[in-house]
Design a protein around this motif. Structure first.
Motif, PDB file in Angstrom:
ATOM      1  N   MET A  72      36.302  44.254  42.475  1.00  0.00           N
ATOM      2  CA  MET A  72      35.863  43.407  41.372  1.00  0.00           C
ATOM      3  C   MET A  72      36.950  43.321  40.309  1.00  0.00           C
ATOM      4  SD  MET A  72      32.578  42.734  42.150  1.00  0.00           S
ATOM      5  CE  MET A  72      31.758  42.290  40.607  1.00  0.00           C
ATOM      6  N   THR A  73      36.706  42.438  39.349  1.00  0.00           N
ATOM      7  CA  THR A  73      37.507  42.388  38.125  1.00  0.00           C
ATOM      8  C   THR A  73      36.661  41.719  37.045  1.00  0.00           C
ATOM      9  OG1 THR A  73      39.698  41.846  37.238  1.00  0.00           O
ATOM     10  CG2 THR A  73      38.613  40.144  38.547  1.00  0.00           C
ATOM     11  N   LYS A  74      37.226  41.585  35.846  1.00  0.00           N
ATOM     12  CA  LYS A  74      36.520  40.906  34.769  1.00  0.00           C
ATOM     13  C   LYS A  74      37.392  39.809  34.183  1.00  0.00           C
ATOM     14  CE  LYS A  74      33.067  44.171  33.065  1.00  0.00           C
ATOM     15  NZ  LYS A  74      32.525  44.828  31.863  1.00  0.00           N
ATOM     16  N   TYR A  75      36.727  38.734  33.760  1.00  0.00           N
ATOM     17  CA  TYR A  75      37.409  37.644  33.072  1.00  0.00           C
ATOM     18  C   TYR A  75      36.443  37.066  32.057  1.00  0.00           C
ATOM     19  CZ  TYR A  75      39.514  33.047  32.247  1.00  0.00           C
ATOM     20  OH  TYR A  75      40.049  31.921  31.663  1.00  0.00           O
ATOM     21  N   LEU A  76      36.883  37.014  30.808  1.00  0.00           N
ATOM     22  CA  LEU A  76      36.056  36.537  29.701  1.00  0.00           C
ATOM     23  C   LEU A  76      34.708  37.269  29.659  1.00  0.00           C
ATOM     24  CD1 LEU A  76      36.767  32.682  29.780  1.00  0.00           C
ATOM     25  CD2 LEU A  76      37.862  34.453  28.390  1.00  0.00           C
ATOM     26  N   GLY A  77      34.758  38.576  29.916  1.00  0.00           N
ATOM     27  CA  GLY A  77      33.571  39.399  29.806  1.00  0.00           C
ATOM     28  C   GLY A  77      32.637  39.366  31.001  1.00  0.00           C
ATOM     29  N   LYS A  78      32.929  38.536  31.999  1.00  0.00           N
ATOM     30  CA  LYS A  78      32.069  38.408  33.171  1.00  0.00           C
ATOM     31  C   LYS A  78      32.704  39.113  34.357  1.00  0.00           C
ATOM     32  CE  LYS A  78      29.995  34.968  36.281  1.00  0.00           C
ATOM     33  NZ  LYS A  78      29.871  33.513  36.599  1.00  0.00           N
ATOM     34  N   SER A  79      31.882  39.799  35.162  1.00  0.00           N
ATOM     35  CA  SER A  79      32.373  40.476  36.364  1.00  0.00           C
ATOM     36  C   SER A  79      32.450  39.487  37.530  1.00  0.00           C
ATOM     37  CB  SER A  79      31.453  41.638  36.737  1.00  0.00           C
ATOM     38  OG  SER A  79      31.441  42.619  35.723  1.00  0.00           O
ATOM     39  N   TYR A  80      33.531  39.603  38.293  1.00  0.00           N
ATOM     40  CA  TYR A  80      33.756  38.724  39.445  1.00  0.00           C
ATOM     41  C   TYR A  80      34.179  39.549  40.655  1.00  0.00           C
ATOM     42  CZ  TYR A  80      34.146  34.576  36.354  1.00  0.00           C
ATOM     43  OH  TYR A  80      33.916  33.563  35.463  1.00  0.00           O
ATOM     44  N   THR A  81      33.764  39.114  41.851  1.00  0.00           N
ATOM     45  CA  THR A  81      34.410  39.603  43.058  1.00  0.00           C
ATOM     46  C   THR A  81      35.798  38.966  43.123  1.00  0.00           C
ATOM     47  OG1 THR A  81      33.369  37.805  44.311  1.00  0.00           O
ATOM     48  CG2 THR A  81      32.286  39.954  44.356  1.00  0.00           C
ATOM     49  N   MET A  82      36.773  39.697  43.629  1.00  0.00           N
ATOM     50  CA  MET A  82      38.152  39.187  43.667  1.00  0.00           C
ATOM     51  C   MET A  82      38.341  38.155  44.782  1.00  0.00           C
ATOM     52  SD  MET A  82      40.457  40.210  41.475  1.00  0.00           S
ATOM     53  CE  MET A  82      41.947  39.857  42.417  1.00  0.00           C
ATOM     54  N   GLY A  83      39.104  37.107  44.456  1.00  0.00           N
ATOM     55  CA  GLY A  83      39.628  36.210  45.474  1.00  0.00           C
ATOM     56  C   GLY A  83      38.702  35.157  46.029  1.00  0.00           C
ATOM     57  N   LEU A  84      37.549  34.907  45.389  1.00  0.00           N
ATOM     58  CA  LEU A  84      36.606  33.921  45.922  1.00  0.00           C
ATOM     59  C   LEU A  84      37.027  32.509  45.524  1.00  0.00           C
ATOM     60  CD1 LEU A  84      33.949  33.268  47.393  1.00  0.00           C
ATOM     61  CD2 LEU A  84      32.791  33.473  45.173  1.00  0.00           C
ATOM     62  N   CYS A  85      37.083  31.617  46.519  1.00  0.00           N
ATOM     63  CA  CYS A  85      37.457  30.220  46.274  1.00  0.00           C
ATOM     64  C   CYS A  85      36.496  29.291  46.992  1.00  0.00           C
ATOM     65  CB  CYS A  85      38.871  29.934  46.795  1.00  0.00           C
ATOM     66  SG  CYS A  85      40.184  30.854  45.962  1.00  0.00           S
ATOM     67  N   GLN A  86      36.351  28.103  46.423  1.00  0.00           N
ATOM     68  CA  GLN A  86      35.706  27.000  47.129  1.00  0.00           C
ATOM     69  C   GLN A  86      36.806  26.210  47.812  1.00  0.00           C
ATOM     70  OE1 GLN A  86      33.045  24.526  44.807  1.00  0.00           O
ATOM     71  NE2 GLN A  86      33.409  22.739  46.118  1.00  0.00           N
ATOM     72  N   ILE A  87      36.567  25.813  49.057  1.00  0.00           N
ATOM     73  CA  ILE A  87      37.594  25.089  49.795  1.00  0.00           C
ATOM     74  C   ILE A  87      37.035  23.746  50.277  1.00  0.00           C
ATOM     75  CG2 ILE A  87      37.012  26.274  51.987  1.00  0.00           C
ATOM     76  CD1 ILE A  87      40.007  26.061  52.702  1.00  0.00           C
ATOM     77  N   ASP A  88      37.833  22.713  50.140  1.00  0.00           N
ATOM     78  CA  ASP A  88      37.488  21.376  50.644  1.00  0.00           C
ATOM     79  C   ASP A  88      38.684  20.859  51.445  1.00  0.00           C
ATOM     80  OD1 ASP A  88      34.858  20.808  49.285  1.00  0.00           O
ATOM     81  OD2 ASP A  88      36.106  21.128  47.514  1.00  0.00           O
ATOM     82  N   ILE A  89      38.407  20.180  52.533  1.00  0.00           N
ATOM     83  CA  ILE A  89      39.445  19.539  53.350  1.00  0.00           C
ATOM     84  C   ILE A  89      39.156  18.041  53.334  1.00  0.00           C
ATOM     85  CG2 ILE A  89      40.567  19.406  55.609  1.00  0.00           C
ATOM     86  CD1 ILE A  89      39.603  22.231  56.188  1.00  0.00           C
ATOM     87  N   ILE A  90      40.070  17.303  52.729  1.00  0.00           N
ATOM     88  CA  ILE A  90      39.842  15.867  52.477  1.00  0.00           C
ATOM     89  C   ILE A  90      40.756  15.019  53.357  1.00  0.00           C
ATOM     90  CG2 ILE A  90      39.843  14.071  50.704  1.00  0.00           C
ATOM     91  CD1 ILE A  90      39.586  16.390  48.643  1.00  0.00           C
TER      92      ILE A  90
ATOM     93  N   ILE B  71      44.052  19.983  51.499  1.00  0.00           N
ATOM     94  CA  ILE B  71      43.151  21.093  51.211  1.00  0.00           C
ATOM     95  C   ILE B  71      43.116  21.300  49.702  1.00  0.00           C
ATOM     96  CG2 ILE B  71      42.788  23.577  51.420  1.00  0.00           C
ATOM     97  CD1 ILE B  71      43.993  23.510  54.156  1.00  0.00           C
ATOM     98  N   VAL B  72      41.924  21.334  49.152  1.00  0.00           N
ATOM     99  CA  VAL B  72      41.740  21.607  47.728  1.00  0.00           C
ATOM    100  C   VAL B  72      41.019  22.943  47.605  1.00  0.00           C
ATOM    101  CG1 VAL B  72      40.767  20.847  45.543  1.00  0.00           C
ATOM    102  CG2 VAL B  72      41.650  19.154  47.184  1.00  0.00           C
ATOM    103  N   LEU B  73      41.708  23.891  47.022  1.00  0.00           N
ATOM    104  CA  LEU B  73      41.174  25.242  46.827  1.00  0.00           C
ATOM    105  C   LEU B  73      40.877  25.400  45.342  1.00  0.00           C
ATOM    106  CD1 LEU B  73      40.928  27.562  48.989  1.00  0.00           C
ATOM    107  CD2 LEU B  73      42.977  28.537  47.960  1.00  0.00           C
ATOM    108  N   THR B  74      39.647  25.706  45.013  1.00  0.00           N
ATOM    109  CA  THR B  74      39.261  25.922  43.617  1.00  0.00           C
ATOM    110  C   THR B  74      38.886  27.385  43.422  1.00  0.00           C
ATOM    111  OG1 THR B  74      38.382  23.667  43.497  1.00  0.00           O
ATOM    112  CG2 THR B  74      37.748  25.201  41.751  1.00  0.00           C
TER     113      THR B  74
END
Length: 368
Positions: A350-368, A9-12
């Motif tokens: 939400m939170t901020k990182y490098l001036g950009k607002s983000y929803t918390m905890g969002l990841c892309q997931i791949d199963i290889i 599993i690759v979580l980004t």
């Protein structure tokens, strides 16, 4: 063994991700370097020995009992040079977009770390997110059965103890969905009957301390207004790649990686449709998106909306959240008004990182 299928599993991380260690640090326990916008976390044993060697223990005890100063001021008053106290630090991390008011520095919630002090994500955290997605898919695919679950939720007692709200009802629903192995036939709700035992997720590979950044908790209302909250978290930076091992045991229960990914995709789409779009945030274009960790929000961790849908889900979630609060918190947060807003909870995490607002905890997931 032919019945065991092993995958990676690759979580980004597509937004900051927080996996809490259950440990926090008050302002008196860390150093904030305002010039470099860094937070330094001390190695308590080293610091204690250093203070003892310098004859500053008594002064340190008095400092800990005094609520006014922070750690960097203590070092200054005690005549301890930065070159000295820096040798007592375990690690430092970027303060990011976190705001430090001089008079009310916030507590920091720490990320989970292994025995070597490196951040990692426990397999149980990811498996819990997979379990919720699979459970949501179970409801999507069992339309005729859903009326039964609706009745269970609607008839549930939301006036009992706050920490046990609808616990009995949730257990009944999970029994139907997961307790299928019949390994202990006279105890159908026994954990050994849970077919998710066939889905084994390892702890992640260790990450690096420089993968962490400090993020402040923000609540966003339906108007898009952000409200800073007095909580800071050590989070994985967006772009961090995390690897796990997934093992599927067909001798217990047959489920494929394709079925898991299908459930993840549908669960994210559903969460967006019934909740996130009310906040005018865009739907992310990743093939398979999943929310994980602390601060990712009520809807990502619960099943009420997948059973009741919208708008009935809004009313029930509003009642549930309001029922978990004490009198003062009810009046402060006013979740009993959520139905009139068309969304519950009425804040997106939400939170901020490098001036950009983000929803918390969002990841892309791949199963290889």
């Amino acid at each position: 063994m032919a019945f065991l299928k092993t995958y990676k599993i690759v979580l980004t991380a597509k937004s900051p991700v927080f996996i809490g260690a259950g440990v926090s640090m008050e302002k008196k326990e860390y150093v904030f370097d305002a010039l470099r916008k860094k937070v330094k976390i001390p190695h308590l044993h080293k610091m204690f020995l250093g203070l003892k060697k310098m004859g500053r223990l008594k002064q340190y005890e008095e400092y800990m009992l005094d609520g006014r100063d922070d750690l960097i001021r203590f070092f200054s008053k005690a005549g301890i040079a930065q070159a000295t106290y820096d040798t007592w630090m375990k690690y430092e991390l970027d303060a990011g977009d976190a705001v430090f008011e001089d008079r009310s520095k916030k507590e920091i919630h720490l990320f989970t770390k292994d025995a070597m002090g490196l951040p990692f994500i426990p397999g149980s955290s990811l498996k819990g997110a997979l379990r919720t997605a699979i459970l949501n898919q179970y409801f999507f695919e069992n339309e005729p059965e859903r009326s039964k679950y609706e009745k269970i939720l609607n008839d549930g007692d939301i006036s009992n103890q706050r920490n046990k709200l609808l616990g009995k009802e949730a257990k009944s629903i999970e029994t139907d969905a997961f307790m299928k192995l019949n390994r202990i036939s006279n105890k159908p709700r026994d954990i050994l009957n849970d077919w998710m035992a066939a889905v084994k997720v390892s702890d992640s590979k260790p990450l690096k301390l420089h993968d962490l950044v400090l993020c402040q908790k923000l609540d966003m209302n339906v108007k898009g207004e952000l409200k800073p909250m007095p909580i800071l978290r050590e989070c994985l930076k967006p772009g961090t790649v995390v690897e796990f091992t997934l093992t599927l045991d067909d001798s217990l229960y047959e489920i494929s990686k394709e079925q898991i990914l299908f459930a993840i995709k549908n669960s994210y789409q559903h969460q967006y449709d019934v909740f996130m779009k009310e906040f005018k945030v865009r739907m992310e274009p990743y093939p398979y998106s999943i929310f994980i960790g602390g601060g990712s929000g009520y809807v990502s961790k619960t099943i009420v909306y997948s059973i009741l849908q919208h708008p009935r889900g809004v009313k029930k979630v509003s009642q549930i959240i309001d029922g978990t609060l004490g009198y003062k918190a009810k009046e402060q947060h006013k979740h009993f008004r959520d139905a009139s807003l068309g969304v519950s909870p009425h804040a997106l995490k939400m939170t901020k990182y490098l001036g950009k607002s983000y929803t918390m905890g969002l990841c892309q997931i791949d199963i290889i």
